[in-house]
Design a protein around this motif. Sequence first.
Motif, short mmCIF file in Angstrom:
data_model
loop_
_atom_site.label_atom_id
_atom_site.label_comp_id
_atom_site.label_asym_id
_atom_site.label_seq_id
_atom_site.Cartn_x
_atom_site.Cartn_y
_atom_site.Cartn_z
N SER A 35 0.81 -1.21 0.00
CA SER A 35 0.00 0.00 0.00
C SER A 35 0.85 1.27 0.00
CB SER A 35 -0.97 0.02 1.20
OG SER A 35 -2.08 0.82 0.89
N GLY A 39 -2.29 12.14 0.38
CA GLY A 39 -3.44 11.35 -0.03
C GLY A 39 -4.68 11.69 0.77
N ALA A 40 -4.53 11.77 2.09
CA ALA A 40 -5.69 12.02 2.93
C ALA A 40 -6.31 13.38 2.62
CB ALA A 40 -5.29 11.93 4.41
N ASP A 78 -9.62 6.05 -4.60
CA ASP A 78 -8.43 6.24 -3.76
C ASP A 78 -7.23 5.78 -4.57
OD1 ASP A 78 -6.27 5.80 -2.09
OD2 ASP A 78 -7.48 5.07 -0.42
N LYS A 119 3.70 8.09 -4.19
CA LYS A 119 3.76 6.64 -4.43
C LYS A 119 3.95 6.45 -5.92
CE LYS A 119 1.01 5.70 -0.35
NZ LYS A 119 -0.21 5.15 0.25
N THR A 154 0.20 10.52 5.82
CA THR A 154 1.44 11.15 5.39
C THR A 154 1.45 12.58 5.91
OG1 THR A 154 1.69 9.79 3.43
CG2 THR A 154 2.68 11.99 3.35
C1 PLP Z 1 -4.86 2.84 0.30
C2 PLP Z 1 -4.43 4.16 0.83
N1 PLP Z 1 -5.27 5.20 0.81
C3 PLP Z 1 -4.94 6.40 1.30
C4 PLP Z 1 -3.70 6.62 1.83
C5 PLP Z 1 -3.41 7.97 2.42
O1 PLP Z 1 -2.43 8.66 1.73
P1 PLP Z 1 -1.51 9.69 2.49
O2 PLP Z 1 -0.68 8.91 3.43
O3 PLP Z 1 -0.70 10.33 1.42
O4 PLP Z 1 -2.37 10.67 3.19
C6 PLP Z 1 -2.77 5.58 1.86
C7 PLP Z 1 -1.42 5.81 2.41
O5 PLP Z 1 -0.84 5.17 3.16
C8 PLP Z 1 -3.14 4.32 1.36
O6 PLP Z 1 -2.28 3.31 1.37
#
Ligand code: PLP
Lengths: 494, 494, 454, 454
Positions: free
Chosen positions: B74, B135-136, B241, B268, C331
């Motif tokens: 992931s 990502g979040a 996502d 990523k 992150t």
């Molecule tokens: C499947 C999935 N969705 C969302 C995220 C969230 O991304 P970020 O860590 O950039 O906020 C991750 C990150 O670990 C992830 O693996």
Amino acid sequence: MRNDPLIFEQGRPGRRAAAQAPGDFPVGAGIPDRFLRAGPARLPEVSELQVVRHYTRLSQKNFSIDTQFYPLGSCTMKYNPRGCNRLAMLPGFLDRHPWAPDSVSQGVMSCLHDLQEMLAEVTGMAGVSLTPMAGAQGEFAGVAMIRAYHLARGDEARNEILVPDAAHGTNPATAVMCGYKVREIPTDRDGDVDLEALKQALGPQTAGIMLTNPSTLGVFERRITEMAELVHKAGGLLYYDGANLNAILGKARPGDMGFDVIHMNLHKTFSTPHGGGGPGSGAIGVSKRLLPHMPVPVVAREGEAYRWLTERDLPQTIGRLSAFMGNTGVVLRAYVYARMLGREGMGRVADFATLNANYLMCRLRAEGFQVWFPQRRASHEFIISLKQEAKELGATAMDFAKRLLDYGYHAPTAYFPLLVPECLLIEPTETETREELDGFVEAMVCIRDEARRDPDYLKQAPYTLPVRRLDEVRAAKELDLKWLPGTPALKEQE
Amino acid sequence: MRNDPLIFEQGRPGRRAAAQAPGDFPVGAGIPDRFLRAGPARLPEVSELQVVRHYTRLSQKNFSIDTQFYPLGSCTMKYNPRGCNRLAMLPGFLDRHPWAPDSVSQGVMSCLHDLQEMLAEVTGMAGVSLTPMAGAQGEFAGVAMIRAYHLARGDEARNEILVPDAAHGTNPATAVMCGYKVREIPTDRDGDVDLEALKQALGPQTAGIMLTNPSTLGVFERRITEMAELVHKAGGLLYYDGANLNAILGKARPGDMGFDVIHMNLHKTFSTPHGGGGPGSGAIGVSKRLLPHMPVPVVAREGEAYRWLTERDLPQTIGRLSAFMGNTGVVLRAYVYARMLGREGMGRVADFATLNANYLMCRLRAEGFQVWFPQRRASHEFIISLKQEAKELGATAMDFAKRLLDYGYHAPTAYFPLLVPECLLIEPTETETREELDGFVEAMVCIRDEARRDPDYLKQAPYTLPVRRLDEVRAAKELDLKWLPGTPALKEQE
Amino acid sequence: MPFIPHTQEDIDAMLEVIGAADLESLFDEIPVGLKGHPLSSLPEAMSEQAVTRLMQERSARDVCGPCFIGAGAYRHHIPAAVWELTTRGEFYSAYTPYQAEASQGTLQLLYEFQSMMTGLTAMDVSNASLYDGASALAEAILMAIRANRRASSRRVLVAGTLHPVYRQVAESIVGAQGIVLETLEAPLRDGALDAEAMAALDGAAAVVVQQPNFYGRLEDVDMLTDQAHGAGALVIAVVNPVAMALLRPPGNWGRDGADIVCGEGQPLGVPLSSGGPYFGFLCARQAFVRQMPGRIVGRTVDLEGTPGYTLTLQAREQHIRRSKATSNICTNQGLMVTAATIYMALLGGEGLRRVALACHHNTVSLTEQLCTLSGVRPLHQGPCFHERVLELPRPASQIIERLAAVGVLAGYDLGRHDPDMANCLLVCATELITGDDIARYRQALEAVLREEAA
Amino acid sequence: MPFIPHTQEDIDAMLEVIGAADLESLFDEIPVGLKGHPLSSLPEAMSEQAVTRLMQERSARDVCGPCFIGAGAYRHHIPAAVWELTTRGEFYSAYTPYQAEASQGTLQLLYEFQSMMTGLTAMDVSNASLYDGASALAEAILMAIRANRRASSRRVLVAGTLHPVYRQVAESIVGAQGIVLETLEAPLRDGALDAEAMAALDGAAAVVVQQPNFYGRLEDVDMLTDQAHGAGALVIAVVNPVAMALLRPPGNWGRDGADIVCGEGQPLGVPLSSGGPYFGFLCARQAFVRQMPGRIVGRTVDLEGTPGYTLTLQAREQHIRRSKATSNICTNQGLMVTAATIYMALLGGEGLRRVALACHHNTVSLTEQLCTLSGVRPLHQGPCFHERVLELPRPASQIIERLAAVGVLAGYDLGRHDPDMANCLLVCATELITGDDIARYRQALEAVLREEAA
Ligand SMILES: Cc1ncc(COP(=O)(O)O)c(C=O)c1O
Ligand SMILES: Cc1ncc(COP(=O)(O)O)c(C=O)c1O
């Protein structure tokens, strides 16, 4: 500790770091077949990640200033400021071709010129050339200038260079490269050059003497003025091996002591990095009489403009020592460092290098180690002898050196100078803290305790490094100097 | 392994890295006393060398892509090209103030605009905004747009977001931050979303569904088109996502699958570094109907010139998510990477990420490990379950994970997704060699052998790292979250 | 194939192990109709050499010369050591330190960072970063709502002197959860809040105050803090971390100190880089630690009793608590925190105080110099840190464009947020600004004003 | 006190341990008359911030744009990874690896370097670097004199097509030891040596041949090697390492191959940097290994049998053998070798071949383009690698200045060494040169020529 196979062993036929090579052009008619190589050169075939990972991991196997205290006598392993690195690598400096016209090179030339002036002032010399690429090449330039000087005066009988027995190996080796015979001068009980012996050695065959002051014994040659007079009276010149300049920077000047020529190790005193063996810079400074013989090129300032002096300007030059003008990038690092120190900072280098050395010496003496010249002030470095430990415990200087590595300290210089038995030459430099020095003393004491408990234990040190003690005899006997396809891979380690 | 005292513990009152601070100006009349702090801030008092040495040494205690294989499911821990780093740090980019006028910022804006276009094309979306900072935050932007969309249409009853039970924790957390309730949808035996359950969950309260495809179970959601139809028919929108985009980059496009909005983890799929926790970039792409709601600012091209679109241009925007325009430096790295890949290179990412995952899965299966969806193709990652090993040998996924560290491999993601017992989620990425994968298989087999010989041995792993297994319970119970003067120094280690 | 290590031999052998005919068949679970879009608008691959040339050309287009813009991002001297260390592969290419034993470098560094930030702000606890200053404020507001059990309202009062973009960001993020931001407006005397402003406090869960404020002015933080606490509201301080080396830290504001402190970490060794990546910091009272968003590192011991570091209180986070987490953040901005930690270690308390003082001093010089020009005058008189508002005889936006054309970045146009302030320019001079830079600015401004007057 | 960690408390405590009253008394063995020069011409200390500004301003003055100069130093693409790794502290700030156990990183890297260089040159052994290409030639000559036991003379024949500065450097260095360098002159047909040139061989200890030669031309190295060997002379090859990826390597020249190979390593990942630091390389036949100057790394085992690396054959070196050493060299160019090793690993044999081909291709384009201008023509016709001599209608020195003024670095003025060649310009185009660069050059040259003609 993990084993890292050779980069070759990590390759596979046809693998490439494809982002790094240009497209594939045909050879074309320009180059006939007979000039071409039959197959590709034997280089690794690996991916970019493999390269990055391999060399990152290899780097971690090194000791370095950036990771350990490195009290390596005669080497001045002090902090290499990161600012010097970054500024010497600014694009304008990095991308400038050495043959770019002066008209579009005034930036870098102004830096070189400034540094020439600063170095002349701080050493008390009349002129400076930055071209020698390391200390030994500076020595070569210096002795070659001495030779050129005598020859220019028609004084052709001088065929001997005097060198104290404590001198660094490059001194006699250099004299020979310049066509001279070498005569060794002994050291007296107190660590000074034996003045009587010197007097006897001087004569019409004397071209000059190579000295470092403070000497590699870590003490200041107190009768230097007298020596200079003697040598000059005999018609010889004095060469100053500036490897130890850190000890007197800003406090005393070789020019004032009577030296005619000096090389500076910018990679020591002026804190440019050693890079795992180099590059350095062996800038030289000369008194007035040697000015005409300086190696070219040198930067001159004319009004607001800078220009290169070459053979045309200095017809009596000893010539060129490199294709371009020496290790400019190193010189730029030294320049930045010199500007950061400024006038005040120069003397502070000597102050604190000397403070650290004397403190460490006194602390080791208090712990019962034999300081070699206990009645003398240490300069920026000093010698202890482990004669006693070797005799009574069987623990040699080498054993202490190797075991120190396990304690996280780089070993001091061992077995140099040659005239002190089982010696460690210790140079802490000014950039280390008192706590670091105290830690080193503690380690030395612990190691001696270990030796008392079990003398054999030290013989096998180091224990915690990537390899245990290496078989150097085998290395020299069964020469294995390169990888060949099909060589058995390194033994697997866990 | 050596102990590194805290940087605070290495300080002494009054010590300073003096080259780094400007001269001391008086406070002057400008700031009355009552605004000033009484004493200096409690920060370390250390020299520059101490800082360099301390953080160099600390860095060596980390695992990283540049030193180890890092098959962290992931997380897409692939090679971070050094060229991306260097080019994003060119002075023109690094020194540009975020409020510098557009007229003198066309260089960086052209890069951002190019990347917006490239990302839109490769995901099949109509528009892209680069501002979300991870990502979040991309998820937040996406769900907020879904909300804005419904509200703009007067559709105010939709208060629920559907999330599969295998989803990443950020998905439900994000939905809540956007004011939604979360409803979990179960996974069927084959790893697909349970379509019947989905149908039942859909309704007029459904704002949308958050999916990743391939899912965090490492398999492609085969009935995605059908699902999209169902959701759309219910009036909901589909969120993609993009954490798993590496699996399908250049092969299939979320836009074509029916998704309305997607976030991409540029850290990523586009290979910007994780930096020990961040920064990332969670750029979002949207279908036409969400275009008016994109977060600002966004770069637009008008003729030859680029300009920022703001609230004025997009009055229905969900607004701003950061003070400026997100993690530009990260975005620039992704841009360089995207240009190096080019059209052909995109699909190769998916090809080889998938090849490596399937190869590793097949090899582990052949060695007797339980692949969780053995009948499925792996995407860029796959799951094994150590249920059997835990039951029979007492060796849990955690034990395997910790012991892998001793073998020089970073542990795969453990205990996620939550629905698979004792699972390891393994993502090798496309930049690793076959040899590295084989080494990993070998390590897994060795560890299982160790567990068979002595189950307790694994419980105490790791053995060769800077610390042994850490007491996390104590960390949470006896909170020790900062150094305080007078705290006892760390226990001395050798 | 850039970055792909596979040889044809590897591919064949691996496909055989898998039992697949070719690479394409690895995607056989993806419905055919979804595959094979030609991506025809994407450019061809470039070598590193070619992309280097491209990026060099583009970056060279952007003017970065003397910069008098602040407004949330500040160009400071960054010691070379900071980024030479930060970009070491072991920091740069590591993941989030979930495997603590394999991440002691990053974890110890983060623990040191937390110690430094609490030192700087005089607060009890710090997290290990949020995205940036503005989003950190949003998180601080959400946290205050959770933490203030006494207040039942979801009303939060925000100083009118807060950076307007911070306000916008906070609204974008907290709005969906029914939280209402109201402005502490009232008599905005001389660019700072006064006691009367606090009348609106009643029933608010929290108050947001920025020090120094958006206009560079110093707020009467003691009074504001005490009044807020008196009304049962928590105090959220938004501060500039460099200023904190000089100014009274929020932990010492008023009788009891601020409750939550957040801000933009960029001034601590992070390059301007067009606005990011930066990092948000967040500190709080010990009592609120379980309400904090973001990662927190704690010190513990290993099974031999050796001290070590690990992420802790993870039950607050999304990967454990999912929909009940304190935030969705995963992150964060770790690498920037690495840089900031090294920066703070290099500067120390005294060095950072000097940086702050040099900034203040240069800003005083700058405003004095510019205000010798006719028609240019400071809008406020009270104490400032390193920014000040100047009133010009023309719209600031025009002046900014004209000066940019001659390579001077003149400041921030306050007309962006308030049409009444169209002639107001927010200027800033950090320690990097020299007397020559100021003279150059003055000269260029003089020329533009003269020209326009003519 | 930049870089000095001592607090006043430290100083006092340390002086007490020493038993000295103050710092000054630590220098009490230095005669008073020698101390205390005021150094008044030295400037005041600068902070890193101030010196950064100074150096940025100075470096910005120097023009580096499209560079068509070669003549011993070549601007190539250097992958970012090369210097990001090379400047890692553990490489950058380490000393010479005398303590082998604490230097396995550098030592293994050097062993790999030796393996790469022997692969590239097809020779048996390589050392771990000398200062630069020119001084490496001097060392090669000294080595040949030691190695050629058959020859009694100290005469060394040097191709007239060798880089003239290499010749000068070699003379500066070997001259003092009574070694006489003579020129292999004779019919210099079309810029390369021919068989007749070799008539002067008799009794020479060694012959020095450069491939490609100073004019960029390819020499008939097989013929030259065989003739030299026939006359009992050793063959010293001076080669460009990038060219070696394409051209026949010295180990395969003629029947028996060259005996000693040296050259400038700069093209292998080392920036131009105004001429240094670069590095010289030196390879040889196995039989001569004990005559080699410089450090050599060997593989061995530790006391557990684990393989490891160490400096070996140190009895050749000054620190052991002193006045009888093979050279006085001590510090070499280790860090540059680090860069070169990483560079070669990244490029590989195929990548380096492509670089060589791209250089050749671009140089052909360049000369074709420039020779469309009237009065511009190639001086030689035979095969070249990546440099060629152009004859111009005016002195090259003038043209170079004029083009530099518009930012084009036009080439190397051959009039420096030979007044007869005052109108001759040596041009070079590496893989970095684009079609646009060539067009820009052509246009600028055209303008200058037209102007001057008018
Ligand atoms: C499947 C999935 N969705 C969302 C995220 C969230 O991304 P970020 O860590 O950039 O906020 C991750 C990150 O670990 C992830 O693996
Ligand atoms: C006393 C002394 N002289 C000369 C040298 C030679 O300097 P370099 O290594 O730069 O050639 C050294 C270096 O080790 C030295 O210590």
